[in-house]
Design a protein around this motif. Structure first.
Motif, short mmCIF file in Angstrom:
data_model
loop_
_atom_site.label_atom_id
_atom_site.label_comp_id
_atom_site.label_asym_id
_atom_site.label_seq_id
_atom_site.Cartn_x
_atom_site.Cartn_y
_atom_site.Cartn_z
N VAL A 1 0.92 -1.51 -0.17
CA VAL A 1 -0.18 -0.06 -0.25
C VAL A 1 1.02 1.33 -0.34
O VAL A 1 0.79 2.81 -1.25
N ASN A 2 1.80 1.67 0.82
CA ASN A 2 2.94 2.31 0.97
C ASN A 2 3.22 2.53 -0.31
O ASN A 2 4.23 3.51 -1.01
N MET A 3 3.60 1.19 -0.94
CA MET A 3 4.68 1.07 -2.26
C MET A 3 3.59 2.04 -3.47
O MET A 3 4.09 2.84 -4.31
N VAL A 4 2.02 1.84 -3.41
CA VAL A 4 1.26 2.76 -4.58
C VAL A 4 1.89 4.16 -4.49
O VAL A 4 1.37 4.95 -5.14
N TRP A 5 1.13 4.11 -2.96
CA TRP A 5 1.51 5.64 -2.85
C TRP A 5 2.56 6.49 -2.58
O TRP A 5 2.36 7.73 -3.69
N GLY A 6 3.95 5.69 -3.25
CA GLY A 6 5.15 6.31 -3.45
C GLY A 6 5.51 6.12 -4.80
O GLY A 6 6.94 6.56 -5.30
N ASP A 7 4.15 5.76 -5.61
CA ASP A 7 4.90 5.43 -6.60
C ASP A 7 6.05 4.62 -6.91
O ASP A 7 7.42 4.92 -7.86
N ARG A 8 6.24 3.36 -6.16
CA ARG A 8 7.65 2.32 -6.01
C ARG A 8 7.67 1.89 -6.65
O ARG A 8 6.77 0.18 -6.81
N LEU B 1 25.77 -1.34 -3.04
CA LEU B 1 24.56 -1.61 -1.49
C LEU B 1 24.16 -0.11 -1.57
O LEU B 1 22.80 0.22 -0.84
N SER B 2 24.24 0.62 -3.03
CA SER B 2 23.37 1.90 -3.37
C SER B 2 22.05 1.61 -4.01
O SER B 2 21.59 2.44 -4.02
N CYS B 3 22.17 -0.12 -4.22
CA CYS B 3 20.46 0.21 -4.93
C CYS B 3 19.56 0.25 -4.19
O CYS B 3 19.42 -0.27 -2.86
N GLY B 4 18.36 0.47 -5.08
CA GLY B 4 17.26 1.00 -4.13
C GLY B 4 16.00 -0.39 -4.06
O GLY B 4 16.43 -2.11 -4.85
N THR B 5 15.40 -0.64 -3.72
CA THR B 5 14.58 -1.85 -2.54
C THR B 5 13.04 -1.27 -3.17
O THR B 5 12.76 -0.49 -2.70
N VAL B 6 12.28 -2.85 -2.56
CA VAL B 6 10.59 -2.12 -2.67
C VAL B 6 10.46 -1.41 -1.45
O VAL B 6 9.22 -0.64 -0.98
N ASN B 7 10.96 -1.35 0.29
CA ASN B 7 10.58 -0.47 0.90
C ASN B 7 11.13 0.83 0.47
O ASN B 7 11.08 1.62 1.51
N GLY B 8 11.44 0.83 -0.42
CA GLY B 8 11.87 2.78 -0.51
C GLY B 8 14.13 2.95 -0.18
O GLY B 8 14.08 4.38 -0.08
N ARG B 9 14.37 1.51 0.42
CA ARG B 9 15.50 1.91 1.13
C ARG B 9 16.50 1.17 0.73
O ARG B 9 16.48 0.43 -0.45
#
Length: 579
Positions: free
Chosen positions: A247-254, A345-353
């Motif tokens: 749900v957070n991913m949808v609002w954040g368009d990740r 280690l700079s690659c992004g992930t589903v949780n935005g971190r």
């Protein structure tokens, strides 16, 4: 409207095209939801979260996913979303024939089209059995909605008397002992009753464990998700966490395209090598990368293999441990922390971190299960890429699961035209098979199998087993199970069915395998090979209609990922019209 309200502006949701307008078609959409008992307050203005569930009564690996879907729904509701469960094709490795690989691309197509045609804003992908993971991810990458992968988890470790059993690996081991006359029928039946102890995928580092670890290293799961055994309480908690996160991913368009990169796929390859992963991973990672627009080739796997030690002491590359031990030792987060200097280690992930943030402070609780770079079980990666005149486009071997004495070997070929021929003749007198022979299997590739089956761990003749032989050099255009082991050269490309050099090998030809030099060579002159090629007759097509014909006309070769050519490239497909 303050910034936080703008961030959660329901008019931005994709599903609003179905439910928002004041017109006859949207009236119909809303009324049909209400016909299922849903009220406006249940869904209006909320992200619609698809839960693509690969549960099936014919798939042991996913037999608990009905319950896990309810855990995902709980998390979606908690985060203010509207969960909708959609069943999709379940690729159960053990019972689908001739091979689940025949159907990987079908599930990838279904995933993409199910997401496109429905009012879905984000998706939780539920799978884990071998081909399910790449198929779901391939479709989700192409559709490019916010997506999170929830691995089904490995089954619990099994036990036979005083022995720990690993699925797949010990099936091969004890079957060989039975054929050698060392195991009675009662003991064999006892093993059959206990080797699959619970729901979940194979608990060795086979294809399923490898691919879910790769999904996590790509950033497509929440941290730690790939290591949790299927039936422990933490798995249910991870399911609800995934529901909240999407749900957070949808609002954040990740979406996958916002964080997947060539560096992400390098991380995936390094992870595969460090865990001593399945040879099948190469085919799947190639396909996923190309869906993401990353131009990946076998050469990159070979480059990273040379600089990545195997640090997971998990069978079949390891000597003792299984996935439950790996989880208790700290799981994939701990392993990634051990090899952090080899990762981006700079690659992004589903949780935005970032990946680095997700693995920070991970601990290893058993240093024999998860080794350091200095105490690795092998100095180079679990899979090597070989080339030579037998495989101009490349082939693969897992040296960490082979007998070292065979990694530099030259021997005479014994050729089997196809699997039925091998079964019929393997144990006959007069085949001339000795421990030094190189067993060759043709007609086992993407087209020849059909479907690129897992036939590459060719059986050793019974009389040699009785004499104590447990490994030989075996060569084919097939795959093999990630739970398998032995000196098996696989994925020879181009395959024999399309006229690759493997089609021209004859009994008695000398074949040289030199793994250290990454070489596979047929010691036959170019002129003689050209003569044999001129006499070769292409085999007939396997399918005259249906999906099999579609597969045969469009599947690519092993070194290209075995995706359909029309899915690997082409313009983006627009959103569906709603009239």
């Amino acid at each position: 409207m303050n910034p936080s309200e703008m961030h959660r502006d329901a008019s931005r949701l994709r599903s609003q095209r179905w439910f928002g307008p004041d017109d006859l078609r949207s009236f119909g959409h809303r009324s049909r939801l209400k016909g299922m008992g849903w009220a406006d307050d249940d869904y209006a203005g909320k992200p619609v979260i698809g839960i693509l569930n690969t549960w099936s009564d014919l798939n042991t690996c996913h037999s608990h996913l009905r319950e896990r879907a309810e855990d995902v729904k709980r998390g979606v509701w908690q985060a203010g979303g509207f969960p909708v469960e959609v069943p999709v094709l379940s690729l159960g490795e053990m019972l689908m024939k001739p091979s689940t690989m025949l159907y990987r691309n079908l599930l990838a197509m279904e995933t993409e089209e199910v997401l496109r045609c429905h009012p879905i804003d984000g998706v939780v992908l539920m799978g884990g059995c071998d081909k399910t993971t790449p198929a779901l991810i391939m479709g989700a990458i192409t559709m490019d909605l916010p997506a999170i992968y929830l691995p089904c988890g490995p089954m619990l470790s099994a036990h036979y008397r005083e022995n720990t059993l690993g699925s797949g690996s010990d099936a091969w081991k004890y079957w060989a002992e039975r054929r050698a006359g060392n195991l009675c029928d009662d003991a064999w039946c006892e093993i059959e009753n206990c080797i699959a102890r619970s729901a979940g995928h194979c608990m060795t580092m086979g294809t399923a464990s490898t691919m879910t670890a790769i999904a996590e290293s790509l950033g497509l799961t929440l941290p730690g998700a790939s290591s949790i055994p299927a039936v422990v309480a933490e798995h249910a908690r991870m399911a609800s966490r995934s529901g909240r996160e999407i749900v957070n991913m949808v609002w954040g368009d990740r979406r996958p395209s916002t964080f997947l990169s060539s560096a992400s796929f390098d991380n995936a390859i390094v992870t595969d090598m460090a865990i001593g992963g399945s040879t099948n991973a190469i085919v799947h990672v190639l396909a996923m990368a190309r869906r993401a627009g990353v131009s990946l080739t076998l050469d990159r796997f070979d480059q990273l293999s040379r600089t990545t030690p195997v640090v997971a002491n998990v069978r079949p590359s390891g000597t003792k441990y299984l996935m439950e031990d790996f989880y208790n030792a700290g799981g994939l987060r701990a392993l990634l922390w051990q090899i952090r200097e080899l990762l981006d280690l700079s690659c992004g992930t589903v949780n935005g971190r970032t990946l680095g943030a997700n693995i920070a402070n991970a601990e290893v609780f058993d240093s024999d299960v998860i080794r350091t770079l200095d105490t690795a079980i092998a100095p180079e990666g679990g899979t090597f890429v070989l080339r030579g005149n037998l495989s101009p486009h490349g082939c693969v071997i897992k040296p960490s699961a082979a007998e070292p004495r065979l990694l530099n070997h030259t021997g005479p070929a014994v050729v089997f035209e196809n699997y039925p021929d091998m079964k019929a003749r393997l144990n006959l007198d007069g085949t001339g098979i000795t421990p030094d022979s190189v067993l060759i299997l043709r007609s086992a590739g993407p087209l020849g199998g059909p479907g690129f089956p897992e036939w590459g761990m060719l059986p050793i003749p019974d009389r040699l087993l009785r004499a104590g032989v447990r490994d030989m050099v075996r060569l084919s255009d097939a795959r093999m199970s990630g739970t398998s082991y032995g000196t098996c050269v696989l994925h020879v490309s181009p395959e024999s069915h399309v006229g690759g050099p493997l089609a021209f090998v004859q009994n008695g030809d000398m074949i040289e395998l030199n793994v250290a030099e990454r070489r596979l060579q047929l010691h036959v002159s170019d002129d003689e090979l050209a003569r044999r090629q001129s006499q070769w007759v292409a085999p007939a097509d396997k399918y005259g209609r249906g999906y099999g014909q579609l597969f045969s006309r469009h599947v690519t070769q092993a070194h290209e990922g075995c995706d359909f050519d029309f899915l690997q490239r082409g313009p983006a497909i627009p959103e569906p019209d709603i009239f």
